[in-house]
Design a protein around this motif. Structure first.
Motif, PDB file in Angstrom:
ATOM      1  N   TYR A  20      -2.008  -6.272  -1.051  1.00 34.34           N
ATOM      2  CA  TYR A  20      -1.877  -5.743  -2.411  1.00 34.34           C
ATOM      3  C   TYR A  20      -3.015  -4.753  -2.676  1.00 34.34           C
ATOM      4  O   TYR A  20      -4.161  -4.991  -2.289  1.00 34.34           O
ATOM      5  N   GLU A  21      -2.679  -3.660  -3.351  1.00 31.93           N
ATOM      6  CA  GLU A  21      -3.702  -2.668  -3.700  1.00 31.93           C
ATOM      7  C   GLU A  21      -3.692  -2.364  -5.197  1.00 31.93           C
ATOM      8  O   GLU A  21      -2.641  -2.438  -5.850  1.00 31.93           O
ATOM      9  N   ALA A  22      -4.869  -2.027  -5.697  1.00 28.69           N
ATOM     10  CA  ALA A  22      -5.033  -1.658  -7.106  1.00 28.69           C
ATOM     11  C   ALA A  22      -5.533  -0.224  -7.186  1.00 28.69           C
ATOM     12  O   ALA A  22      -6.289   0.231  -6.328  1.00 28.69           O
ATOM     13  N   ALA A  23      -5.108   0.467  -8.227  1.00 28.35           N
ATOM     14  CA  ALA A  23      -5.574   1.841  -8.426  1.00 28.35           C
ATOM     15  C   ALA A  23      -5.625   2.156  -9.916  1.00 28.35           C
ATOM     16  O   ALA A  23      -4.716   1.780 -10.665  1.00 28.35           O
ATOM     17  N   GLU A  50      -0.140  12.048  -4.587  1.00 29.67           N
ATOM     18  CA  GLU A  50       0.503  12.888  -5.601  1.00 29.67           C
ATOM     19  C   GLU A  50      -0.412  13.157  -6.788  1.00 29.67           C
ATOM     20  O   GLU A  50      -0.034  13.879  -7.721  1.00 29.67           O
ATOM     21  N   GLY A  51      -1.601  12.566  -6.788  1.00 30.56           N
ATOM     22  CA  GLY A  51      -2.541  12.787  -7.881  1.00 30.56           C
ATOM     23  C   GLY A  51      -2.261  11.969  -9.123  1.00 30.56           C
ATOM     24  O   GLY A  51      -2.795  12.265 -10.202  1.00 30.56           O
ATOM     25  N   VAL A  52      -1.435  10.923  -9.007  1.00 29.35           N
ATOM     26  CA  VAL A  52      -1.090  10.094 -10.167  1.00 29.35           C
ATOM     27  C   VAL A  52      -2.129   9.004 -10.395  1.00 29.35           C
ATOM     28  O   VAL A  52      -2.373   8.599 -11.532  1.00 29.35           O
ATOM     29  N   VAL A  53      -2.750   8.512  -9.298  1.00 31.45           N
ATOM     30  CA  VAL A  53      -3.784   7.484  -9.416  1.00 31.45           C
ATOM     31  C   VAL A  53      -5.011   7.886  -8.608  1.00 31.45           C
ATOM     32  O   VAL A  53      -4.954   8.792  -7.767  1.00 31.45           O
ATOM     33  N   ARG A  54      -6.118   7.215  -8.889  1.00 29.65           N
ATOM     34  CA  ARG A  54      -7.347   7.386  -8.113  1.00 29.65           C
ATOM     35  C   ARG A  54      -7.246   6.584  -6.808  1.00 29.65           C
ATOM     36  O   ARG A  54      -6.291   5.840  -6.598  1.00 29.65           O
ATOM     37  N   LYS A  55      -8.216   6.709  -5.960  1.00 29.60           N
ATOM     38  CA  LYS A  55      -8.189   6.058  -4.655  1.00 29.60           C
ATOM     39  C   LYS A  55      -7.991   4.553  -4.791  1.00 29.60           C
ATOM     40  O   LYS A  55      -8.741   3.878  -5.482  1.00 29.60           O
ATOM     41  N   PRO A  56      -6.965   3.995  -4.128  1.00 25.13           N
ATOM     42  CA  PRO A  56      -6.685   2.562  -4.241  1.00 25.13           C
ATOM     43  C   PRO A  56      -7.640   1.689  -3.447  1.00 25.13           C
ATOM     44  O   PRO A  56      -8.295   2.153  -2.509  1.00 25.13           O
ATOM     45  N   VAL A  57      -7.700   0.418  -3.831  1.00 23.00           N
ATOM     46  CA  VAL A  57      -8.533  -0.554  -3.137  1.00 23.00           C
ATOM     47  C   VAL A  57      -7.732  -1.840  -2.949  1.00 23.00           C
ATOM     48  O   VAL A  57      -7.002  -2.277  -3.846  1.00 23.00           O
ATOM     49  N   ALA A  58      -7.811  -2.444  -1.762  1.00 20.05           N
ATOM     50  CA  ALA A  58      -7.103  -3.702  -1.482  1.00 20.05           C
ATOM     51  C   ALA A  58      -7.791  -4.844  -2.220  1.00 20.05           C
ATOM     52  O   ALA A  58      -9.018  -4.904  -2.282  1.00 20.05           O
ATOM     53  N   PHE A  59      -7.000  -5.763  -2.778  1.00 22.45           N
ATOM     54  CA  PHE A  59      -7.604  -6.878  -3.504  1.00 22.45           C
ATOM     55  C   PHE A  59      -6.996  -8.234  -3.168  1.00 22.45           C
ATOM     56  O   PHE A  59      -7.558  -9.275  -3.534  1.00 22.45           O
ATOM     57  N   PRO A  73       0.816  -1.228   0.000  1.00 23.50           N
ATOM     58  CA  PRO A  73       0.000   0.000   0.000  1.00 23.50           C
ATOM     59  C   PRO A  73       0.844   1.269   0.000  1.00 23.50           C
ATOM     60  O   PRO A  73       0.356   2.338  -0.359  1.00 23.50           O
ATOM     61  N   GLN A  74       2.088   1.131   0.391  1.00 26.18           N
ATOM     62  CA  GLN A  74       2.970   2.306   0.458  1.00 26.18           C
ATOM     63  C   GLN A  74       3.009   3.055  -0.870  1.00 26.18           C
ATOM     64  O   GLN A  74       2.986   4.292  -0.898  1.00 26.18           O
ATOM     65  N   TYR A  75       3.066   2.312  -1.965  1.00 27.46           N
ATOM     66  CA  TYR A  75       3.233   2.952  -3.269  1.00 27.46           C
ATOM     67  C   TYR A  75       1.918   3.429  -3.875  1.00 27.46           C
ATOM     68  O   TYR A  75       1.868   4.507  -4.489  1.00 27.46           O
ATOM     69  N   THR A  76       0.847   2.660  -3.726  1.00 28.22           N
ATOM     70  CA  THR A  76      -0.436   3.130  -4.251  1.00 28.22           C
ATOM     71  C   THR A  76      -0.872   4.396  -3.514  1.00 28.22           C
ATOM     72  O   THR A  76      -1.371   5.342  -4.121  1.00 28.22           O
TER      73      THR A  76
END
Length: 253
Positions: A214-217, A94-103, A85-88
């Motif tokens: 693990y997280e997805a964004a 920083e506005g590079v991705v939308r809100k992440p979700v754990a999967f 989750p550190q990177y997502t």
């Protein structure tokens, strides 16, 4: 309804809410639609999973930290899958991705070559073998971060002095140990399956096991909005969960 059925229903409901939240967030911002498969930046440990979720996806695998840096530098992508989750969350801030979700979830194990020339039978043995060749990932790579957390909890950080190679991702560690180029290495439990015949697995106390999530964004400006949404829906849906379980991953609570 049985307890198991209720649990599955809750998982499906939570996953649906997560998908809806991400989809709405991305749709509200607008994005280009190129009418093609999703471009996915994914942690190396997901190499076998992503094609099962979407065989048409254009996938780039590597260390989550390296992929995050590519995203920052403007590499065009639709979905980012991180082993930490550190990177997502950093990319989200920083506005590079939308809100992440754990999967998904995972765990760590120690592996040694099948012949085990260093005679390592426990994590404690790493400190008892003066000529041990240890292979780990760098401290910015998720598997490297988790490895250091395990060693710290066991009071064995000094064994890092026996490191002979710093790998960019977990696949590099698996390869070195499987080929006998190293005596031991920490990897995700899911990575053992592909080399089960050439390595031995050593588990360690539960107290030392880190929390691996693990997280997805979706990208803030995805190449293809519809493809990004479709991939995330597949990943969080029943087919995605089935693919994750088949590969040995757990599901977040």
């Amino acid at each position: 309804m049985s307890g198991a059925a209720r649990s599955l229903a809750v998982l499906a409901f939570v996953a649906s809410l997560a998908v809806l939240a991400v989809v709405v967030a991305v749709s509200s911002a607008g994005a280009r639609v190129t009418d093609g498969p999703a471009t996915v930046l994914a942690a190396a440990s997901l190499t076998e999973v992503v094609p099962r979720v979407d065989p048409t996806a254009r996938s780039s695998f590597g260390g989550s930290n390296q992929l995050a840096q590519q995203a920052r530098q403007g590499f065009p992508f639709d979905v980012y899958l991180s082993a930490s989750p550190q990177y997502t969350r950093a990319l989200f801030s920083e506005g590079v991705v939308r809100k992440p979700v754990a999967f998904a979830t995972n765990s760590l194990v120690l592996i040694v070559p099948r012949r085990n020339p260093a005679r390592v039978t426990s994590v404690a043995d790493l400190a008892k073998r003066p000529k041990l060749r240890l292979v780990v990932a760098g401290p910015r790579v998720p598997i490297g971060l988790y490895t250091r957390e395990v060693l710290k909890r066991l009071g064995l950080l000094k064994v890092l002095r026996k490191t002979v190679s710093l790998e960019p991702d977990v696949k590099g560690i698996v390869g070195k140990v499987a080929l006998g180029e190293a005596d031991a290495g920490f990897v995700y439990a899911t990575d053992v399956r592909s080399v089960a015949g050439t390595v031995r697995v050593i588990r360690f106390p539960r107290k030392a096991q880190p929390t691996v999530v693990y997280e997805a964004a979706i990208a803030a400006r995805p190449r293809d909005l519809e493809a990004a949404q479709a991939f995330l829906i597949a990943l969080l849906g029943s087919d995605g969960r089935r693919a994750l379980r088949a590969a040995g991953f757990g599901l977040p609570a």
